[in-house]
Design a protein around this motif. Structure first.
Motif, PDB file in Angstrom:
ATOM      1  N   THR A  26     -36.145  15.760 -11.498  1.00 17.35           N
ATOM      2  CA  THR A  26     -35.112  16.081 -12.490  1.00 17.35           C
ATOM      3  C   THR A  26     -33.865  16.721 -11.883  1.00 17.35           C
ATOM      4  OG1 THR A  26     -36.317  18.120 -12.931  1.00 17.35           O
ATOM      5  CG2 THR A  26     -36.701  16.278 -14.429  1.00 17.35           C
ATOM      6  N   ASN A  27     -33.945  17.166 -10.642  1.00 22.74           N
ATOM      7  CA  ASN A  27     -32.728  17.709 -10.033  1.00 22.74           C
ATOM      8  C   ASN A  27     -32.901  17.797  -8.519  1.00 22.74           C
ATOM      9  OD1 ASN A  27     -30.154  18.678  -9.844  1.00 22.74           O
ATOM     10  ND2 ASN A  27     -30.535  20.618 -10.899  1.00 22.74           N
ATOM     11  N   LYS A  28     -31.802  17.516  -7.826  1.00 21.45           N
ATOM     12  CA  LYS A  28     -31.706  17.688  -6.378  1.00 21.45           C
ATOM     13  C   LYS A  28     -30.427  18.446  -6.090  1.00 21.45           C
ATOM     14  CE  LYS A  28     -34.253  14.128  -3.837  1.00 21.45           C
ATOM     15  NZ  LYS A  28     -34.683  15.008  -2.736  1.00 21.45           N
ATOM     16  N   ILE A  29     -30.546  19.525  -5.355  1.00 17.54           N
ATOM     17  CA  ILE A  29     -29.394  20.382  -5.092  1.00 17.54           C
ATOM     18  C   ILE A  29     -29.310  20.615  -3.593  1.00 17.54           C
ATOM     19  CG2 ILE A  29     -28.328  22.636  -5.496  1.00 17.54           C
ATOM     20  CD1 ILE A  29     -29.888  22.767  -8.116  1.00 17.54           C
ATOM     21  N   ARG A  30     -28.141  20.370  -3.040  1.00 18.29           N
ATOM     22  CA  ARG A  30     -27.883  20.729  -1.641  1.00 18.29           C
ATOM     23  C   ARG A  30     -27.125  22.045  -1.644  1.00 18.29           C
ATOM     24  NH1 ARG A  30     -26.693  16.421   2.845  1.00 18.29           N
ATOM     25  NH2 ARG A  30     -28.936  16.322   2.478  1.00 18.29           N
ATOM     26  N   LEU A  31     -27.823  23.074  -1.246  1.00 14.83           N
ATOM     27  CA  LEU A  31     -27.297  24.446  -1.330  1.00 14.83           C
ATOM     28  C   LEU A  31     -26.763  24.886   0.027  1.00 14.83           C
ATOM     29  CD1 LEU A  31     -27.012  27.187  -2.862  1.00 14.83           C
ATOM     30  CD2 LEU A  31     -29.315  27.731  -2.063  1.00 14.83           C
ATOM     31  N   ARG A  32     -25.648  25.566  -0.023  1.00 14.43           N
ATOM     32  CA  ARG A  32     -25.081  26.175   1.173  1.00 14.43           C
ATOM     33  C   ARG A  32     -24.784  27.635   0.891  1.00 14.43           C
ATOM     34  NH1 ARG A  32     -19.259  24.961   4.131  1.00 14.43           N
ATOM     35  NH2 ARG A  32     -19.481  26.537   5.771  1.00 14.43           N
ATOM     36  N   VAL A  33     -25.369  28.507   1.721  1.00 13.55           N
ATOM     37  CA  VAL A  33     -25.133  29.942   1.602  1.00 13.55           C
ATOM     38  C   VAL A  33     -24.111  30.330   2.660  1.00 13.55           C
ATOM     39  CG1 VAL A  33     -26.165  32.233   1.668  1.00 13.55           C
ATOM     40  CG2 VAL A  33     -27.470  30.311   0.746  1.00 13.55           C
ATOM     41  N   ASN A  34     -22.954  30.769   2.217  1.00 13.92           N
ATOM     42  CA  ASN A  34     -21.881  31.136   3.133  1.00 13.92           C
ATOM     43  C   ASN A  34     -22.219  32.436   3.846  1.00 13.92           C
ATOM     44  OD1 ASN A  34     -20.305  28.918   2.275  1.00 13.92           O
ATOM     45  ND2 ASN A  34     -19.578  30.103   0.514  1.00 13.92           N
ATOM     46  N   PRO A  35     -22.144  32.459   5.180  1.00 14.87           N
ATOM     47  CA  PRO A  35     -22.442  33.701   5.909  1.00 14.87           C
ATOM     48  C   PRO A  35     -21.382  34.749   5.639  1.00 14.87           C
ATOM     49  CG  PRO A  35     -21.556  32.051   7.400  1.00 14.87           C
ATOM     50  CD  PRO A  35     -21.742  31.363   6.073  1.00 14.87           C
ATOM     51  N   PRO A  36     -21.679  35.991   5.992  1.00 12.00           N
ATOM     52  CA  PRO A  36     -20.672  37.045   5.784  1.00 12.00           C
ATOM     53  C   PRO A  36     -19.422  36.757   6.616  1.00 12.00           C
ATOM     54  CG  PRO A  36     -22.515  37.859   7.106  1.00 12.00           C
ATOM     55  CD  PRO A  36     -22.931  36.529   6.564  1.00 12.00           C
ATOM     56  N   PRO A  37     -18.238  37.006   6.085  1.00  6.56           N
ATOM     57  CA  PRO A  37     -16.993  36.693   6.805  1.00  6.56           C
ATOM     58  C   PRO A  37     -16.845  37.534   8.058  1.00  6.56           C
ATOM     59  CG  PRO A  37     -16.533  38.002   4.850  1.00  6.56           C
ATOM     60  CD  PRO A  37     -17.989  37.651   4.791  1.00  6.56           C
ATOM     61  N   GLU A  38     -16.269  36.917   9.100  1.00  6.86           N
ATOM     62  CA  GLU A  38     -15.984  37.648  10.321  1.00  6.86           C
ATOM     63  C   GLU A  38     -14.705  38.471  10.150  1.00  6.86           C
ATOM     64  OE1 GLU A  38     -15.781  34.874  13.462  1.00  6.86           O
ATOM     65  OE2 GLU A  38     -17.905  34.261  13.325  1.00  6.86           O
ATOM     66  N   LEU A  39     -14.470  39.336  11.151  1.00  4.56           N
ATOM     67  CA  LEU A  39     -13.324  40.238  11.032  1.00  4.56           C
ATOM     68  C   LEU A  39     -12.013  39.469  11.030  1.00  4.56           C
ATOM     69  CD1 LEU A  39     -12.303  43.123  10.909  1.00  4.56           C
ATOM     70  CD2 LEU A  39     -12.344  43.194  13.408  1.00  4.56           C
ATOM     71  N   SER A  40     -11.944  38.412  11.841  1.00  5.72           N
ATOM     72  CA  SER A  40     -10.704  37.628  11.880  1.00  5.72           C
ATOM     73  C   SER A  40     -10.438  36.939  10.546  1.00  5.72           C
ATOM     74  CB  SER A  40     -10.796  36.583  12.998  1.00  5.72           C
ATOM     75  OG  SER A  40     -11.923  35.730  12.789  1.00  5.72           O
ATOM     76  N   ASP A  41     -11.512  36.478   9.892  1.00  7.65           N
ATOM     77  CA  ASP A  41     -11.328  35.872   8.569  1.00  7.65           C
ATOM     78  C   ASP A  41     -10.988  36.911   7.525  1.00  7.65           C
ATOM     79  OD1 ASP A  41     -11.979  33.439   9.724  1.00  7.65           O
ATOM     80  OD2 ASP A  41     -14.114  33.663   9.288  1.00  7.65           O
ATOM     81  N   LEU A  42     -11.582  38.092   7.689  1.00  5.74           N
ATOM     82  CA  LEU A  42     -11.327  39.147   6.714  1.00  5.74           C
ATOM     83  C   LEU A  42      -9.886  39.626   6.764  1.00  5.74           C
ATOM     84  CD1 LEU A  42     -12.672  41.007   4.601  1.00  5.74           C
ATOM     85  CD2 LEU A  42     -13.167  42.608   6.452  1.00  5.74           C
ATOM     86  N   VAL A  43      -9.292  39.614   7.965  1.00  6.85           N
ATOM     87  CA  VAL A  43      -7.911  40.097   8.105  1.00  6.85           C
ATOM     88  C   VAL A  43      -6.939  39.182   7.371  1.00  6.85           C
ATOM     89  CG1 VAL A  43      -6.067  40.451   9.787  1.00  6.85           C
ATOM     90  CG2 VAL A  43      -8.361  41.333  10.245  1.00  6.85           C
ATOM     91  N   ARG A  44      -7.260  37.884   7.318  1.00  8.02           N
ATOM     92  CA  ARG A  44      -6.349  36.927   6.705  1.00  8.02           C
ATOM     93  C   ARG A  44      -6.490  36.822   5.197  1.00  8.02           C
ATOM     94  NH1 ARG A  44      -7.567  34.046  11.616  1.00  8.02           N
ATOM     95  NH2 ARG A  44      -9.325  33.008  10.580  1.00  8.02           N
ATOM     96  N   THR A  45      -7.444  37.533   4.615  1.00 11.20           N
ATOM     97  CA  THR A  45      -7.636  37.448   3.171  1.00 11.20           C
ATOM     98  C   THR A  45      -6.592  38.283   2.441  1.00 11.20           C
ATOM     99  OG1 THR A  45      -9.194  39.292   3.246  1.00 11.20           O
ATOM    100  CG2 THR A  45     -10.108  37.069   3.432  1.00 11.20           C
ATOM    101  N   PRO A  46      -6.173  37.854   1.246  1.00 10.97           N
ATOM    102  CA  PRO A  46      -5.192  38.649   0.478  1.00 10.97           C
ATOM    103  C   PRO A  46      -5.695  40.037   0.148  1.00 10.97           C
ATOM    104  CG  PRO A  46      -5.408  36.418  -0.413  1.00 10.97           C
ATOM    105  CD  PRO A  46      -6.491  36.586   0.588  1.00 10.97           C
ATOM    106  N   HIS A  47      -7.005  40.163  -0.078  1.00 12.71           N
ATOM    107  CA  HIS A  47      -7.532  41.484  -0.423  1.00 12.71           C
ATOM    108  C   HIS A  47      -7.328  42.447   0.743  1.00 12.71           C
ATOM    109  CE1 HIS A  47      -9.345  39.917  -4.095  1.00 12.71           C
ATOM    110  NE2 HIS A  47      -9.810  38.906  -3.377  1.00 12.71           N
TER     111      HIS A  47
END
Length: 539
Positions: A441-462
């Motif tokens: 009745t259902n098939k799901i391909r799940l992806r769990v995003n890892p925690p962001p790295e510092l370089s990615d965190l610096v570029r976020t608007p927050h």
């Protein structure tokens, strides 16, 4: 008797004489003054005290000596520890206690009390498991006793999330009844059909089959007709214009808005020109006869296989997986579901109906959950309960003597194995799945995003907003400190200026005073008579 006791006392120290003296008193010896005087003489001679300094005819000397010994302070001492008490807990772990008392000896005549603890405790563990209460599953959807005219709505839940152990229970009620009546609207007129049409509907129910279609994304799916041509012709003829509202296609038990560029949906057919991953679900064609109930004419499960990710979640965030089994659960009361992760069984709900376990909830996501999740819905065979007939008295006596059929069919183990057999748990039997009643009745391909790295965190608007806010706060703080420092420096300068002006004013006043004093001195010296100075004569 008394000379003998006194002779013995002369050979012992002062304490021995005291014991002998009390022994004689306890024996009733010193009943008159002569005896008491004799003991007093003996005590004084032992201590090398001249008898001439005392009145040996008096018993006061012995009485004072004995009273000094009797009233001496005696410190207390501990008794032996008592045995450990029984464990105060009835299950799990608890404590047990043992005591001692300050009576060996007890403190007397102002002596010191015992030093230390009078009780000790230690942890004890019972061999009985404490009851562990279970938790309730989510509430099932409300169920109304009638479809119209006003009824009672109830919903239930199961005590299996988690199951209780060791005699535990779930706190609360397993069912709940709504305060307001359900389906209180007036019952519509029944859409009546002929006996021939009813027979065709019954034939559909007998031979009902739900296929599972596994297709790749972008594949075309041929049109599926809602029912046979004969049944549809009968419904159109008998229901007339109301047939447009009586038949509709549902996805996962609910109407949905299709993408007309890809999906071809009409009242009696459903097809896909190009399927997408979002088209995965359980599709059914439903006939609504109003007061006559609802009937499913056609149903199929569509699973779209895609290399793309169906669901993305962030690590440590809660998420849910839907099985799309509500319609099948309503169609088959004995339907159950199982979840598979990367083709490995993850969890089965063989003891709970599919309508209650349609959603698999996770409190948080971990990176090792990334993969393919598959939900399998199937109908199991449930043996109907047969009411037991009341046995006659003769049959009860026979079963007591000969044993019942269940007891005779039970395998007999040697008595030596009985303790071992009690410790071996009996696994739950695998449910018997009805052939042909199993669906993906259902098939799901799940992806769990890892925690962001510092370089990615610096570029976020927050993060940029946070940096801007911290910078502004630091700037305002520095300005405030500079302003405060400047104010302090200005106050100090003003204070020094005032102090210098005060000193200058004081020095001016002092200078004026000195000038006035000098003028006055000059005036006084001018008024004084001048003395004549005569030079001495040389002759």
């Amino acid at each position: 008797m008394f000379p003998y006791i006194v002779a013995k006392c002369r050979a012992f120290n002062q304490f021995s004489f005291f014991v002998a003296f009390h022994t004689a008193i306890a024996a009733g010896a010193p009943e008159n003054k002569r005896h008491r005087s004799y003991f007093a003489k003996s005590a004084l001679q032992i201590r090398d005290i001249p008898l001439a300094e005392f009145d040996v005819n008096s018993s006061q000397i012995a009485t004072d000596y004995v009273s000094n010994v009797v009233t001496r302070p005696l410190d207390g001492g501990w008794s032996e520890w008592s045995p450990w008490s029984a464990c105060q807990a009835t299950c799990g772990s608890g404590i047990r206690i043992r005591n001692r008392w300050c009576d060996n000896p007890a403190p007397q005549n102002g002596g010191k009390d015992c030093v230390g603890d009078f009780a000790r405790t230690e942890q004890c563990i019972t061999k009985v498991h404490c009851p562990i209460n279970g938790g309730w599953s989510p509430w099932a959807p409300w169920a109304c006793t009638v479809s119209c005219g006003g009824g009672t709505a109830t919903r239930t839940r199961q005590c299996n999330n988690p199951k209780p152990f060791y005699g535990g229970v779930c706190i609360g009620s397993a069912s709940e009844q709504a305060k307001q009546p359900c389906n209180a609207f007036t019952c519509p007129p029944v859409r009546k059909v002929s006996e021939e049409t009813n027979k065709l509907l019954e034939d559909i129910k007998k031979d009902f089959f739900v296929p599972t279609n596994l297709v790749r994304e972008g594949t075309r799916v041929a049109k599926v007709q809602c029912a046979s041509k004969q049944l549809l012709d009968n419904l159109i003829w008998e229901l007339k214009l109301s047939v447009r509202h009586a038949i509709q296609w549902l996805r996962n038990g609910q109407p949905w808005k299709e993408d007309k560029s890809r999906v071809e949906k009409s009242k009696f057919t459903l097809g896909f020109n190009r399927v997408a991953a979002s088209d995965t679900g359980f599709y059914s064609c439903e006939l609504d006869l109003l007061g006559g109930g609802k009937k499913i004419l056609k149903a199929f499960s569509l699973i779209v296989l895609s290399n793309k990710t169906n669901l993305e979640v962030d690590v440590n965030k809660p998420f849910d997986l839907e099985c799309n089994s509500l319609a099948l659960g309503a169609l088959y009361p004995n339907a159950r579901i199982s979840w598979y992760f990367n083709d490995t069984l993850y969890r089965s709900f063989n003891d709970t109906p599919a309508v209650l376990t349609n959603t698999l909830k996770f409190a948080y996501a971990t990176t090792n959950m990334t993969g393919d999740w598959e939900c399998l819905t199937y109908e199991i065979f449930v043996k109907p309960e047969v009411e037991k007939e009341e046995k006659s008295l003769f049959q009860k006596v026979k079963d007591k003597i000969m044993g019942t059929k269940e007891q005779t069919d039970k395998p007999i183990h040697p008595k030596i194995l009985n303790p071992l057999m009690k410790l071996v748990p009996t696994p739950a039997p695998v449910p018997k799945v009805i052939p042909g009643k199993i669906w993906i009745t259902n098939k799901i391909r799940l992806r769990v995003n890892p925690p962001p790295e510092l370089s990615d965190l610096v570029r976020t608007p927050h993060f940029m907003g946070l940096c801007t806010g911290v910078g502004l706060l630091a700037f305002v703080t520095i300005i405030a400190l500079i302003k405060g420092k400047a104010n302090n420096m200005l106050d100090n300068a003003q204070e020094k200026v005032h102090k210098f002006a005060e000193i200058k004013r004081s020095s001016r006043i002092r200078s004026n005073e000195i000038a006035e004093d000098m003028i006055q001195f000059d005036d006084e010296t001018e008024d004084m008579p001048k003395a004549e100075v005569t030079a001495p004569s040389l002759i």
